[in-house]
Design a protein around this motif. Structure first.
Motif, PDB file in Angstrom:
ATOM      1  N   VAL A 121      12.701  12.393   7.573  1.00  0.00           N
ATOM      2  CA  VAL A 121      11.309  11.937   7.519  1.00  0.00           C
ATOM      3  C   VAL A 121      10.602  12.626   6.359  1.00  0.00           C
ATOM      4  N   ILE A 141       9.057   5.314   7.010  1.00  0.00           N
ATOM      5  CA  ILE A 141       8.862   6.488   7.868  1.00  0.00           C
ATOM      6  C   ILE A 141       9.307   6.169   9.301  1.00  0.00           C
ATOM      7  N   LEU A 145      12.250   8.191  11.619  1.00  0.00           N
ATOM      8  CA  LEU A 145      11.910   8.973  12.816  1.00  0.00           C
ATOM      9  C   LEU A 145      13.037   8.888  13.835  1.00  0.00           C
TER      10      LEU A 145
END
Length: 147
Positions: A121, A141, A145
């Motif tokens: 990330v 992003i 995760l």
């Protein structure tokens, strides 16, 4: 004067739009993350992922901030970093590329200092630019995760 709850604690009662921008009092806004939200790590990750999938990084930031405030000391840098990355994504949505870069750098440093599963990330956030497409940046992003 700041909004306060019945016990006198500061609260933000002002409605906000989907990008987290304040709206005039009395305007319809989108539902907010409660000020007293104190999730477990798993709940914060699930809720943050859901908001990112909906294109609402400001709300994901509020989720990660909620976890940061109640997390054990050894986890706080991670959650603060995730919150900062989401604020960076919010800046991209609002057209503030310079602000986005600042928050990506701060958040990435904190997340990468935590290491482990979240390192990807931080690396992804570090690679985003002030002209990055907001939707693509959010998707990147979200993809990095952990589940």
């Amino acid at each position: 004067m700041r909004d306060r709850d019945p016990e006198g604690r500061p609260r933000n009662a002002r409605p906000r739009d989907a990008y987290g921008r304040p709206l005039p009092y009395g305007s319809p806004g989108v539902p907010r993350v409660p000020d007293d939200y104190a999730p477990t790590a798993g709940q914060a990750l699930a809720d943050g992922r859901r908001f990112l999938a909906e294109g609402m990084p400001f709300h994901a930031h509020e989720v990660f901030e909620g976890r940061w405030k109640c997390a054990p000391e050894e986890e706080r840098e991670l959650w603060q970093g995730l919150a900062q990355i989401c604020v960076g994504l919010t800046h991209l949505q609002r057209g503030n590329g310079r602000g986005a870069l600042t928050l990506f750098a701060r958040g990435a440093a904190r997340v990468q200092a935590s290491g482990g599963a979240y390192d990807a990330v931080g690396k992804a956030a570090s690679g985003l630019g002030q002209d990055s497409d907001p939707g693509e940046a959010i998707a990147l992003i979200l993809a990095k995760l952990p589940r």
